[in-house]
Design an enzyme around this catalytic site. Structure first.
Site, PDB file in Angstrom:
ATOM      1  N   CYS A 189       0.872  -1.177   0.000  1.00 27.95           N
ATOM      2  CA  CYS A 189       0.000   0.000   0.000  1.00 27.95           C
ATOM      3  C   CYS A 189       0.913   1.232   0.000  1.00 27.95           C
ATOM      4  O   CYS A 189       2.041   1.182   0.476  1.00 27.95           O
ATOM      5  CB  CYS A 189      -0.881   0.008   1.238  1.00 27.95           C
ATOM      6  SG  CYS A 189      -1.876   1.509   1.359  1.00 27.95           S
ATOM      7  N   ASP A 191       0.663   3.834   1.707  1.00 33.43           N
ATOM      8  CA  ASP A 191       0.656   4.530   3.001  1.00 33.43           C
ATOM      9  C   ASP A 191       2.088   4.828   3.466  1.00 33.43           C
ATOM     10  O   ASP A 191       2.971   3.983   3.368  1.00 33.43           O
ATOM     11  CB  ASP A 191      -0.036   3.618   4.015  1.00 33.43           C
ATOM     12  CG  ASP A 191      -0.347   4.338   5.308  1.00 33.43           C
ATOM     13  OD1 ASP A 191      -1.522   4.605   5.558  1.00 33.43           O
ATOM     14  OD2 ASP A 191       0.604   4.635   6.068  1.00 33.43           O
ATOM     15  N   HIS A 258      -1.917  -3.512   5.301  1.00 34.84           N
ATOM     16  CA  HIS A 258      -1.489  -3.125   6.651  1.00 34.84           C
ATOM     17  C   HIS A 258      -2.666  -2.885   7.577  1.00 34.84           C
ATOM     18  O   HIS A 258      -3.780  -2.610   7.135  1.00 34.84           O
ATOM     19  CB  HIS A 258      -0.604  -1.878   6.593  1.00 34.84           C
ATOM     20  CG  HIS A 258      -1.291  -0.675   6.028  1.00 34.84           C
ATOM     21  ND1 HIS A 258      -1.746   0.364   6.797  1.00 34.84           N
ATOM     22  CD2 HIS A 258      -1.623  -0.357   4.750  1.00 34.84           C
ATOM     23  CE1 HIS A 258      -2.310   1.275   6.016  1.00 34.84           C
ATOM     24  NE2 HIS A 258      -2.254   0.859   4.763  1.00 34.84           N
ATOM     25  N   CYS A 269      -5.812   0.761   7.066  1.00 30.40           N
ATOM     26  CA  CYS A 269      -5.601   1.273   5.714  1.00 30.40           C
ATOM     27  C   CYS A 269      -6.758   2.187   5.312  1.00 30.40           C
ATOM     28  O   CYS A 269      -7.910   1.756   5.247  1.00 30.40           O
ATOM     29  CB  CYS A 269      -5.510   0.101   4.746  1.00 30.40           C
ATOM     30  SG  CYS A 269      -5.149   0.634   3.072  1.00 30.40           S
TER      31      CYS A 269
HETATM   32 ZN   LIG Z   1      -3.143   1.526   3.105  1.00 29.10          ZN
END
Ligand SMILES: [Zn+2]
Length: 530
Positions: A189, A191, A258, A269
């Site tokens: 991801c 992030d 995550h 997430c």
């Molecule tokens: Zn995420």
């Protein structure tokens, strides 16, 4: 310098401060590594550590555990790197406060420059300092300039680190080949808390992966990945690199989602509404689609393997969803590395390794029946998973030593917004918020979220939002660099137009840079608002 000793001292100081601090919001804030005021200001540490016993080590947060398979020297090197990078950003505010307090005499520019050189190790723009006598120094512009200078220094530090890893990269590629994988393609991801995934959480060299690209929610583009697969296979046919076409090796696709163990429904997430089930299902769906796309289009012998990994972004402990004998993965069949760390803590090195291999053959199955698979994963996959689990144990200990087991900034504490291709070399948690886009229109939702986060982190305190627009070009393609610069300028203009209220108040500054495609190429600044 003996970095291992320095690391031990920092870790001890962090533990001592935790032991003496009252329980509450900032009980786990370490002394060893500077946490920026913006990190401390994030209202997400209302969850006392006592309510959430550490899943891997029961004596945390006051005392770290020592696992027989962890690498203290690597932890020391990584702590040094983290301290350098975060220290660069965290020194900006106090330094600018000092400069703001200097009298505006004839010597102001010179003295300000001295303070900056000493504390930040770079120069401030002469023009901004020389103009200070009129209405005082433009602290917002200076702040933005410093943030971009810190970013460039951090990128240079990581490039230096990458260049030192040349042999390790080859070793890791050979290890992947030994495990039967001629290509490893990873999609985490996007992030910011997963930005340290390869270097810190999995402890693998960045360039050992054939491909790595982050997507919001790990929702990678199946068509693009099939195209990458074709390129890889074509190279095997034409050049025999890295293995010849008749070798029985496989293409491995990994997706990484995550969660947050201390605040699962708020700090998970964002792309999946902090719902772990949704994050897992969505990543599994893409992985399965990818494998099926290749099987359907290229038939037999076009073997791909898939692997799903979850990261608890509070502790950095991973969960590995172990494939069965058919290569299928399940939401309910996984190894929780925090648990495995705990179970193997008291064993000898050899016993711990054996226990890890045994666990891979019979992973924890959450609900009987649901997660059971058809047989064991193949031997290469077992070796790869064992390696990932052991590597990650060092990271669990790292977070234990430096942060009492859980990061104090479980939410957002990024230092800048990264727009475009991102600085892939900067492999560190929570340093940047990413908005991958080629036109503002396509990434406007991501960008709005970023601006909202940074309005809380920076703008509310009168500090500008640093936006680093960065694109890679391919020097082998004529005109590619110029097109990348034009694209960066176009995106900058669109951002300035959309957030014109912030720009008018001096609260949004853009920095434009381009970089050649090979990892570690120099970063070229092609425009800066300040
Ligand atoms: Zn995420």
């Amino acid at each position: 310098m003996n970095t291992r000793n320095a690391y031990k001292i920092r870790a001890r100081k962090a533990a001592a401060s935790r032991a003496s601090a009252p329980t509450g919001r900032h009980a786990t804030a370490p002394v060893g590594l500077g946490i920026s005021p913006s990190a401390a200001a994030t209202p997400d540490t209302d969850t006392p550590a006592a309510l959430f016993p550490h899943p891997a080590c029961s004596t945390l947060p006051s005392q770290s555990c020592r696992h027989p398979l962890t690498d203290g020297n690597a932890n020391a090197r990584l702590a040094h790197c983290e301290e350098f990078v975060k220290g660069k950003f965290d020194a900006i505010e106090p330094t600018l406060k000092t400069i703001a307090g200097l009298p505006y005499t004839n010597e102001f520019a010179e003295r300000a420059q001295q303070v900056a050189r000493q504390a930040l190790e770079f120069d401030l723009p002469e023009q901004l300092l020389n103009d200070a006598w009129v209405v005082g120094p433009d602290m917002k512009a200076l702040y933005a300039h410093c943030a971009f200078a810190a970013l460039k220094a951090s990128a240079a530090k990581f490039v230096d680190d990458l260049n030192r890893q040349v042999e390790t990269v080859q070793d890791t590629r050979n290890f992947f080949l030994d495990c039967g994988f001629h290509a490893v393609d990873i999609s985490p991801c996007a992030d910011g808390r997963l930005k340290g995934l390869t270097r810190y959480i999995l402890r693998l060299p960045l360039s050992s992966f054939t491909r790595r690209k982050a997507y919001a929610g790990a929702l990678f583009d199946v068509e693009t990945d099939v195209h990458h697969w074709e390129e890889t296979e074509l190279r095997r046919f034409r050049e025999g690199v890295p293995t010849t076409a008749d070798a029985g090796t496989r293409y491995l696709k990994i997706a990484v989602y995550h969660t947050s163990s201390s605040a699962p429904s708020e700090q998970g997430c964002a792309a999946h509404g902090s719902n772990e089930n949704k994050a897992i299902q969505a990543a599994m769906e893409r992985l399965t689609q990818f494998r099926e796309a290749i099987e359907n289009a290229f038939c037999c012998g076009a073997s791909t393997d898939i692997l799903l990994i979850g990261v608890d972004t509070d502790t950095d402990a991973i969960k590995v969803h172990v494939p069965d004998g058919n290569g299928d993965i399940s939401q309910h069949r996984f190894i929780d590395n925090a648990e495995l760390y705990k179970e193997t803590l008291a064993l000898s090195e050899d016993q711990a390794r054996i226990k890890i291999y045994d666990t891979i053959i019979s992973p924890n199955v959450k609900s009987p029946g649901w997660g059971s698979g058809q047989g064991e994963p193949h031997e290469g996959m077992r070796r790869l998973i064992a390696n990932l689990l052991i590597n990650n144990m060092s990271q669990i200990e790292y977070v234990g030593d430096l942060y009492g087991g859980r990061y104090p900034d479980i939410g957002h504490a990024e230092r800048y917004i990264s727009v475009g291709d991102g600085f892939e070399e900067v492999q560190m948690r929570n340093v940047a918020y990413y908005a991958h886009l080629h036109t503002l229109e396509e990434g406007v939702a991501d960008m709005d979220v970023g601006i909202k986060i940074f309005t809380g982190l920076n703008a509310k305190r009168g500090l500008p939002i640093p936006v680093a627009i960065h694109y890679r070009y391919d020097a082998r393609v004529p005109g590619s660099r110029e097109r990348s610069i034009a694209k960066a300028e176009r995106v900058r203009d669109a951002i300035n137009a959309r957030y014109d209220d912030l720009v008018a108040k001096g609260l949004l500054h853009c920095h434009l840079s381009v970089q050649d495609r090979p990892t570690g190429s120099p970063i070229e600044t092609v425009g800066e608002d300040a």
